[in-house]
Write a protein that holds these residues in place. Structure first.
Motif, PDB file in Angstrom:
ATOM      1  N   ASN A   3      -3.947  -0.129  -8.083  1.00  0.00           N
ATOM      2  CA  ASN A   3      -5.296   0.361  -7.780  1.00  0.00           C
ATOM      3  C   ASN A   3      -5.186   1.695  -7.065  1.00  0.00           C
ATOM      4  O   ASN A   3      -4.456   1.832  -6.095  1.00  0.00           O
ATOM      5  CB  ASN A   3      -6.041  -0.606  -6.868  1.00  0.00           C
ATOM      6  N   GLY A   4      -5.934   2.685  -7.561  1.00  0.00           N
ATOM      7  CA  GLY A   4      -5.974   3.993  -6.926  1.00  0.00           C
ATOM      8  C   GLY A   4      -7.347   4.598  -7.051  1.00  0.00           C
ATOM      9  O   GLY A   4      -8.252   4.019  -7.662  1.00  0.00           O
ATOM     10  N   SER A   5      -7.516   5.755  -6.495  1.00  0.00           N
ATOM     11  CA  SER A   5      -8.836   6.402  -6.510  1.00  0.00           C
ATOM     12  C   SER A   5      -9.136   7.116  -7.820  1.00  0.00           C
ATOM     13  O   SER A   5     -10.252   7.528  -8.048  1.00  0.00           O
ATOM     14  CB  SER A   5      -8.920   7.402  -5.345  1.00  0.00           C
ATOM     15  N   GLY A   6      -8.161   7.328  -8.655  1.00  0.00           N
ATOM     16  CA  GLY A   6      -8.364   8.107  -9.885  1.00  0.00           C
ATOM     17  C   GLY A   6      -8.524   7.244 -11.048  1.00  0.00           C
ATOM     18  O   GLY A   6      -8.974   7.370 -12.061  1.00  0.00           O
ATOM     19  N   ALA A  61      -1.744  -0.886  -3.920  1.00  0.00           N
ATOM     20  CA  ALA A  61      -2.942  -0.099  -3.620  1.00  0.00           C
ATOM     21  C   ALA A  61      -2.493   1.304  -3.220  1.00  0.00           C
ATOM     22  O   ALA A  61      -1.691   1.455  -2.300  1.00  0.00           O
ATOM     23  CB  ALA A  61      -3.730  -0.752  -2.494  1.00  0.00           C
ATOM     24  N   ILE A  62      -2.993   2.305  -3.909  1.00  0.00           N
ATOM     25  CA  ILE A  62      -2.623   3.686  -3.588  1.00  0.00           C
ATOM     26  C   ILE A  62      -3.701   4.262  -2.677  1.00  0.00           C
ATOM     27  O   ILE A  62      -4.846   4.426  -3.075  1.00  0.00           O
ATOM     28  CB  ILE A  62      -2.437   4.521  -4.867  1.00  0.00           C
ATOM     29  N   ALA A  63      -3.309   4.564  -1.428  1.00  0.00           N
ATOM     30  CA  ALA A  63      -4.257   4.999  -0.404  1.00  0.00           C
ATOM     31  C   ALA A  63      -4.131   6.483  -0.090  1.00  0.00           C
ATOM     32  O   ALA A  63      -4.618   6.936   0.939  1.00  0.00           O
ATOM     33  CB  ALA A  63      -4.044   4.172   0.865  1.00  0.00           C
ATOM     34  N   VAL A  64      -3.475   7.235  -0.960  1.00  0.00           N
ATOM     35  CA  VAL A  64      -3.312   8.677  -0.759  1.00  0.00           C
ATOM     36  C   VAL A  64      -3.801   9.401  -2.012  1.00  0.00           C
ATOM     37  O   VAL A  64      -3.909   8.819  -3.080  1.00  0.00           O
ATOM     38  CB  VAL A  64      -1.836   9.056  -0.478  1.00  0.00           C
ATOM     39  N   THR A  65      -4.104  10.679  -1.846  1.00  0.00           N
ATOM     40  CA  THR A  65      -4.454  11.492  -3.009  1.00  0.00           C
ATOM     41  C   THR A  65      -3.449  12.624  -3.127  1.00  0.00           C
ATOM     42  O   THR A  65      -2.887  13.076  -2.128  1.00  0.00           O
ATOM     43  CB  THR A  65      -5.875  12.077  -2.877  1.00  0.00           C
ATOM     44  N   THR A  81       0.826  -1.199   0.000  1.00  0.00           N
ATOM     45  CA  THR A  81       0.000   0.000   0.000  1.00  0.00           C
ATOM     46  C   THR A  81       0.865   1.257   0.000  1.00  0.00           C
ATOM     47  O   THR A  81       1.732   1.413   0.851  1.00  0.00           O
ATOM     48  CB  THR A  81      -0.920   0.018   1.239  1.00  0.00           C
ATOM     49  N   VAL A  82       0.608   2.136  -0.969  1.00  0.00           N
ATOM     50  CA  VAL A  82       1.266   3.442  -1.004  1.00  0.00           C
ATOM     51  C   VAL A  82       0.491   4.343  -0.049  1.00  0.00           C
ATOM     52  O   VAL A  82      -0.683   4.617  -0.262  1.00  0.00           O
ATOM     53  CB  VAL A  82       1.279   4.041  -2.428  1.00  0.00           C
ATOM     54  N   ASN A  83       1.157   4.776   1.034  1.00  0.00           N
ATOM     55  CA  ASN A  83       0.464   5.600   2.021  1.00  0.00           C
ATOM     56  C   ASN A  83       1.186   6.926   2.276  1.00  0.00           C
ATOM     57  O   ASN A  83       0.967   7.565   3.303  1.00  0.00           O
ATOM     58  CB  ASN A  83       0.265   4.827   3.329  1.00  0.00           C
ATOM     59  N   THR A  84       2.035   7.326   1.325  1.00  0.00           N
ATOM     60  CA  THR A  84       2.726   8.610   1.435  1.00  0.00           C
ATOM     61  C   THR A  84       3.015   9.144   0.035  1.00  0.00           C
ATOM     62  O   THR A  84       3.198   8.377  -0.906  1.00  0.00           O
ATOM     63  CB  THR A  84       4.041   8.482   2.236  1.00  0.00           C
ATOM     64  N   LEU A  85       3.050  10.459  -0.090  1.00  0.00           N
ATOM     65  CA  LEU A  85       3.388  11.081  -1.369  1.00  0.00           C
ATOM     66  C   LEU A  85       4.894  11.294  -1.519  1.00  0.00           C
ATOM     67  O   LEU A  85       5.362  11.746  -2.555  1.00  0.00           O
ATOM     68  CB  LEU A  85       2.658  12.427  -1.511  1.00  0.00           C
ATOM     69  N   ALA A  86       5.657  10.965  -0.485  1.00  0.00           N
ATOM     70  CA  ALA A  86       7.117  11.119  -0.528  1.00  0.00           C
ATOM     71  C   ALA A  86       7.721  10.137  -1.536  1.00  0.00           C
ATOM     72  O   ALA A  86       7.083   9.175  -1.950  1.00  0.00           O
ATOM     73  CB  ALA A  86       7.699  10.874   0.859  1.00  0.00           C
ATOM     74  N   ASP A  87       8.969  10.372  -1.911  1.00  0.00           N
ATOM     75  CA  ASP A  87       9.678   9.481  -2.826  1.00  0.00           C
ATOM     76  C   ASP A  87      11.066   9.199  -2.262  1.00  0.00           C
ATOM     77  O   ASP A  87      12.078   9.637  -2.796  1.00  0.00           O
ATOM     78  CB  ASP A  87       9.776  10.096  -4.221  1.00  0.00           C
ATOM     79  N   ALA A  88      11.099   8.464  -1.154  1.00  0.00           N
ATOM     80  CA  ALA A  88      12.373   8.162  -0.511  1.00  0.00           C
ATOM     81  C   ALA A  88      12.780   6.704  -0.670  1.00  0.00           C
ATOM     82  O   ALA A  88      13.871   6.318  -0.306  1.00  0.00           O
ATOM     83  CB  ALA A  88      12.295   8.515   0.979  1.00  0.00           C
ATOM     84  N   GLY A  89      11.869   5.875  -1.204  1.00  0.00           N
ATOM     85  CA  GLY A  89      12.173   4.455  -1.372  1.00  0.00           C
ATOM     86  C   GLY A  89      12.153   3.671  -0.074  1.00  0.00           C
ATOM     87  O   GLY A  89      12.862   2.693   0.067  1.00  0.00           O
ATOM     88  N   GLY A 106       4.322   1.878   2.217  1.00  0.00           N
ATOM     89  CA  GLY A 106       5.410   2.834   2.038  1.00  0.00           C
ATOM     90  C   GLY A 106       5.142   3.737   0.857  1.00  0.00           C
ATOM     91  O   GLY A 106       3.998   3.965   0.488  1.00  0.00           O
ATOM     92  N   ASP A 107       6.210   4.239   0.245  1.00  0.00           N
ATOM     93  CA  ASP A 107       6.029   5.087  -0.927  1.00  0.00           C
ATOM     94  C   ASP A 107       5.986   4.231  -2.196  1.00  0.00           C
ATOM     95  O   ASP A 107       6.189   3.015  -2.156  1.00  0.00           O
ATOM     96  CB  ASP A 107       7.091   6.189  -0.990  1.00  0.00           C
ATOM     97  N   LEU A 108       5.669   4.852  -3.324  1.00  0.00           N
ATOM     98  CA  LEU A 108       5.491   4.117  -4.573  1.00  0.00           C
ATOM     99  C   LEU A 108       6.760   3.372  -4.970  1.00  0.00           C
ATOM    100  O   LEU A 108       6.715   2.206  -5.362  1.00  0.00           O
ATOM    101  CB  LEU A 108       5.060   5.079  -5.691  1.00  0.00           C
ATOM    102  N   ARG A 109       7.904   4.010  -4.874  1.00  0.00           N
ATOM    103  CA  ARG A 109       9.176   3.364  -5.230  1.00  0.00           C
ATOM    104  C   ARG A 109       9.398   2.104  -4.380  1.00  0.00           C
ATOM    105  O   ARG A 109       9.757   1.042  -4.881  1.00  0.00           O
ATOM    106  CB  ARG A 109      10.318   4.359  -5.027  1.00  0.00           C
ATOM    107  N   TYR A 110       9.161   2.229  -3.086  1.00  0.00           N
ATOM    108  CA  TYR A 110       9.311   1.103  -2.160  1.00  0.00           C
ATOM    109  C   TYR A 110       8.362  -0.035  -2.539  1.00  0.00           C
ATOM    110  O   TYR A 110       8.758  -1.209  -2.570  1.00  0.00           O
ATOM    111  CB  TYR A 110       9.037   1.576  -0.732  1.00  0.00           C
ATOM    112  N   CYS A 111       7.112   0.305  -2.842  1.00  0.00           N
ATOM    113  CA  CYS A 111       6.131  -0.730  -3.178  1.00  0.00           C
ATOM    114  C   CYS A 111       6.493  -1.457  -4.478  1.00  0.00           C
ATOM    115  O   CYS A 111       6.313  -2.671  -4.583  1.00  0.00           O
ATOM    116  CB  CYS A 111       4.729  -0.131  -3.251  1.00  0.00           C
ATOM    117  N   ILE A 112       7.005  -0.734  -5.461  1.00  0.00           N
ATOM    118  CA  ILE A 112       7.442  -1.400  -6.696  1.00  0.00           C
ATOM    119  C   ILE A 112       8.580  -2.370  -6.384  1.00  0.00           C
ATOM    120  O   ILE A 112       8.586  -3.517  -6.852  1.00  0.00           O
ATOM    121  CB  ILE A 112       7.856  -0.372  -7.763  1.00  0.00           C
TER     122      ILE A 112
END
Length: 94
Positions: free
Chosen positions: A91-94, A68-72, A31-39, A49-55
């Protein structure tokens, strides 16, 4: 001859079913639960974590995985994202 074909077909069918169940059991969900990009992950267990971490986490798991993207909002990437190495559902809200 007919009996040999039936046994071979049954063995092949059983192998395919077993292969599918193994892939399903290994599927990762992150689950992506932050808009940060720190990996980095945010809960220490590899589940968020963040998207990079989840990938990176889903690349470690064979089979079809889900992010699953849980942030907007917008994610400002610091560099190119990692290559996705397997089947992935995002999966995201958009």
């Amino acid at each position: 001859m007919c009996r040999t074909i039936r046994v071979t077909t049954f063995i092949l069918f059983a192998f395919v079913c077993l292969s599918l169940s193994i892939q399903t059991a290994n599927a990762a969900v992150c689950t992506v639960n932050t808009l940060a990009d720190a990996g980095v992950g945010t809960n220490g267990s590899g589940g968020a974590g963040d998207l990079r971490y989840c990938i990176l986490q889903t690349n470690l798991s064979p089979g079809s995985d889900t992010i699953a993207i849980a942030v907007t909002g917008s994610i400002s990437l610091l560099s190119s994202l990692p290559v996705i190495t397997d089947s992935l559902i995002i999966n995201g809200s958009g």
